[in-house]
Design a protein around this motif. Structure first.
Motif, PDB file in Angstrom:
ATOM      1  N   THR A  61      -9.168  -7.252   1.189  1.00 56.59           N
ATOM      2  CA  THR A  61      -9.189  -8.652   0.788  1.00 56.59           C
ATOM      3  C   THR A  61     -10.592  -9.207   0.996  1.00 56.59           C
ATOM      4  OG1 THR A  61      -6.902  -8.820   1.535  1.00 56.59           O
ATOM      5  CG2 THR A  61      -8.053 -10.878   1.146  1.00 56.59           C
ATOM      6  N   ARG A  62     -11.025 -10.059   0.070  1.00 58.05           N
ATOM      7  CA  ARG A  62     -12.378 -10.622   0.146  1.00 58.05           C
ATOM      8  C   ARG A  62     -12.346 -11.930   0.928  1.00 58.05           C
ATOM      9  NH1 ARG A  62     -17.148  -9.283  -1.983  1.00 58.05           N
ATOM     10  NH2 ARG A  62     -18.606 -10.924  -2.540  1.00 58.05           N
ATOM     11  N   TYR A  63     -13.038 -11.936   2.078  1.00 54.63           N
ATOM     12  CA  TYR A  63     -13.153 -13.123   2.937  1.00 54.63           C
ATOM     13  C   TYR A  63     -14.628 -13.440   3.142  1.00 54.63           C
ATOM     14  CZ  TYR A  63      -8.264 -12.546   4.320  1.00 54.63           C
ATOM     15  OH  TYR A  63      -6.901 -12.426   4.329  1.00 54.63           O
ATOM     16  N   HIS A  64     -15.008 -14.651   2.831  1.00 54.20           N
ATOM     17  CA  HIS A  64     -16.381 -15.119   3.071  1.00 54.20           C
ATOM     18  C   HIS A  64     -17.422 -14.146   2.512  1.00 54.20           C
ATOM     19  CE1 HIS A  64     -14.630 -18.228   5.537  1.00 54.20           C
ATOM     20  NE2 HIS A  64     -14.009 -17.290   6.253  1.00 54.20           N
ATOM     21  N   GLY A  65     -17.168 -13.645   1.293  1.00 53.94           N
ATOM     22  CA  GLY A  65     -18.131 -12.779   0.628  1.00 53.94           C
ATOM     23  C   GLY A  65     -18.117 -11.326   1.056  1.00 53.94           C
ATOM     24  N   ARG A  66     -17.181 -10.934   1.928  1.00 57.89           N
ATOM     25  CA  ARG A  66     -17.110  -9.548   2.407  1.00 57.89           C
ATOM     26  C   ARG A  66     -15.720  -8.993   2.160  1.00 57.89           C
ATOM     27  NH1 ARG A  66     -18.898  -9.505   8.463  1.00 57.89           N
ATOM     28  NH2 ARG A  66     -18.484  -7.307   8.116  1.00 57.89           N
ATOM     29  N   TRP A  67     -15.656  -7.707   1.774  1.00 60.35           N
ATOM     30  CA  TRP A  67     -14.377  -7.026   1.615  1.00 60.35           C
ATOM     31  C   TRP A  67     -13.960  -6.447   2.964  1.00 60.35           C
ATOM     32  CZ3 TRP A  67     -11.394  -7.515  -2.494  1.00 60.35           C
ATOM     33  CH2 TRP A  67     -11.979  -7.892  -3.688  1.00 60.35           C
ATOM     34  N   LEU A  68     -12.750  -6.791   3.375  1.00 62.44           N
ATOM     35  CA  LEU A  68     -12.222  -6.319   4.652  1.00 62.44           C
ATOM     36  C   LEU A  68     -10.868  -5.646   4.428  1.00 62.44           C
ATOM     37  CD1 LEU A  68     -12.950  -9.519   6.764  1.00 62.44           C
ATOM     38  CD2 LEU A  68     -14.299  -7.425   6.696  1.00 62.44           C
ATOM     39  N   ILE A  69     -10.646  -4.521   5.075  1.00 59.65           N
ATOM     40  CA  ILE A  69      -9.344  -3.867   5.016  1.00 59.65           C
ATOM     41  C   ILE A  69      -8.395  -4.661   5.904  1.00 59.65           C
ATOM     42  CG2 ILE A  69      -8.032  -1.763   5.510  1.00 59.65           C
ATOM     43  CD1 ILE A  69     -10.002  -1.420   3.204  1.00 59.65           C
ATOM     44  N   ASN A  70      -7.337  -5.203   5.313  1.00 60.93           N
ATOM     45  CA  ASN A  70      -6.395  -5.981   6.121  1.00 60.93           C
ATOM     46  C   ASN A  70      -5.050  -5.277   6.278  1.00 60.93           C
ATOM     47  OD1 ASN A  70      -5.525  -6.393   3.519  1.00 60.93           O
ATOM     48  ND2 ASN A  70      -5.121  -8.561   3.767  1.00 60.93           N
ATOM     49  N   TYR A  71      -4.895  -4.115   5.622  1.00 63.61           N
ATOM     50  CA  TYR A  71      -3.672  -3.329   5.782  1.00 63.61           C
ATOM     51  C   TYR A  71      -3.987  -1.882   5.432  1.00 63.61           C
ATOM     52  CZ  TYR A  71       0.842  -1.237   4.852  1.00 63.61           C
ATOM     53  OH  TYR A  71       1.917  -0.389   4.862  1.00 63.61           O
ATOM     54  N   GLY A  72      -3.456  -0.973   6.203  1.00 61.75           N
ATOM     55  CA  GLY A  72      -3.619   0.444   5.897  1.00 61.75           C
ATOM     56  C   GLY A  72      -2.463   1.229   6.484  1.00 61.75           C
ATOM     57  N   ALA A  73      -2.058   2.274   5.772  1.00 60.85           N
ATOM     58  CA  ALA A  73      -0.939   3.090   6.249  1.00 60.85           C
ATOM     59  C   ALA A  73      -1.117   4.526   5.795  1.00 60.85           C
ATOM     60  CB  ALA A  73       0.388   2.548   5.731  1.00 60.85           C
ATOM     61  N   GLY A  74      -0.794   5.446   6.692  1.00 63.94           N
ATOM     62  CA  GLY A  74      -0.738   6.865   6.350  1.00 63.94           C
ATOM     63  C   GLY A  74       0.707   7.221   6.062  1.00 63.94           C
ATOM     64  N   HIS A  75       0.941   7.960   5.005  1.00 55.08           N
ATOM     65  CA  HIS A  75       2.293   8.338   4.597  1.00 55.08           C
ATOM     66  C   HIS A  75       2.415   9.850   4.745  1.00 55.08           C
ATOM     67  CE1 HIS A  75       2.617   4.246   2.990  1.00 55.08           C
ATOM     68  NE2 HIS A  75       1.410   4.466   2.483  1.00 55.08           N
ATOM     69  N   GLU A  76       2.572  10.299   5.974  1.00 52.47           N
ATOM     70  CA  GLU A  76       2.595  11.734   6.247  1.00 52.47           C
ATOM     71  C   GLU A  76       3.799  12.432   5.626  1.00 52.47           C
ATOM     72  OE1 GLU A  76       1.699  12.790  10.273  1.00 52.47           O
ATOM     73  OE2 GLU A  76       0.282  11.137  10.444  1.00 52.47           O
ATOM     74  N   ASP A  77       4.815  11.661   5.236  1.00 45.50           N
ATOM     75  CA  ASP A  77       5.982  12.234   4.575  1.00 45.50           C
ATOM     76  C   ASP A  77       5.764  12.412   3.073  1.00 45.50           C
ATOM     77  OD1 ASP A  77       5.900   9.436   4.247  1.00 45.50           O
ATOM     78  OD2 ASP A  77       8.047   9.331   3.894  1.00 45.50           O
ATOM     79  N   GLN A  78       4.589  11.973   2.559  1.00 44.53           N
ATOM     80  CA  GLN A  78       4.287  12.073   1.136  1.00 44.53           C
ATOM     81  C   GLN A  78       3.041  12.934   0.922  1.00 44.53           C
ATOM     82  OE1 GLN A  78       4.293   8.299  -0.937  1.00 44.53           O
ATOM     83  NE2 GLN A  78       5.662   7.431   0.598  1.00 44.53           N
ATOM     84  N   PRO A  79       3.236  14.221   0.677  1.00 43.54           N
ATOM     85  CA  PRO A  79       2.068  15.085   0.456  1.00 43.54           C
ATOM     86  C   PRO A  79       1.378  14.756  -0.866  1.00 43.54           C
ATOM     87  CG  PRO A  79       4.101  16.285   0.063  1.00 43.54           C
ATOM     88  CD  PRO A  79       4.496  14.937   0.573  1.00 43.54           C
ATOM     89  N   CYS A  80       0.146  15.191  -0.972  1.00 38.16           N
ATOM     90  CA  CYS A  80      -0.594  14.968  -2.211  1.00 38.16           C
ATOM     91  C   CYS A  80      -1.406  16.188  -2.564  1.00 38.16           C
ATOM     92  CB  CYS A  80      -1.504  13.753  -2.091  1.00 38.16           C
ATOM     93  SG  CYS A  80      -2.567  13.748  -0.646  1.00 38.16           S
TER      94      CYS A  80
END
Length: 80
Positions: A61-80
């Motif tokens: 999400t872009r806050y005050h001119g900077r992109w910040l990661i506000n959510y992240g998740a690893g899905h170890e049950d979903q191989p790729c």
């Protein structure tokens, strides 16, 4: 300690610049097959610490001119 290579090659899957705040969705296939947990003293691989490949997602999400990661998740049950 960790040794080896952690491979990541993220891709933006959706963009919403008109929303307030602007957001982007990111998807990645994390590859930890060459990344190992080892005992710092003996340098032996810790049993059960083997890697693999799995899906990861994030929202930036872009806050005050900077992109910040506000959510992240690893899905170890979903191989790729």
């Amino acid at each position: 300690m960790r040794t080896g290579t952690f491979v990541s090659d993220p891709t933006v899957t959706s963009v919403s610049l008109d929303s307030v705040p602007a957001t982007v969705e990111i998807q990645d296939c994390l590859d930890t097959t060459g990344y190992r947990l080892v005992d710092a003293k003996t340098k032996r691989v810790v049993p059960g610490s083997g890697g693999g490949r799995h899906l990861a997602t994030a929202t930036a999400t872009r806050y005050h001119g900077r992109w910040l990661i506000n959510y992240g998740a690893g899905h170890e049950d979903q191989p790729c």
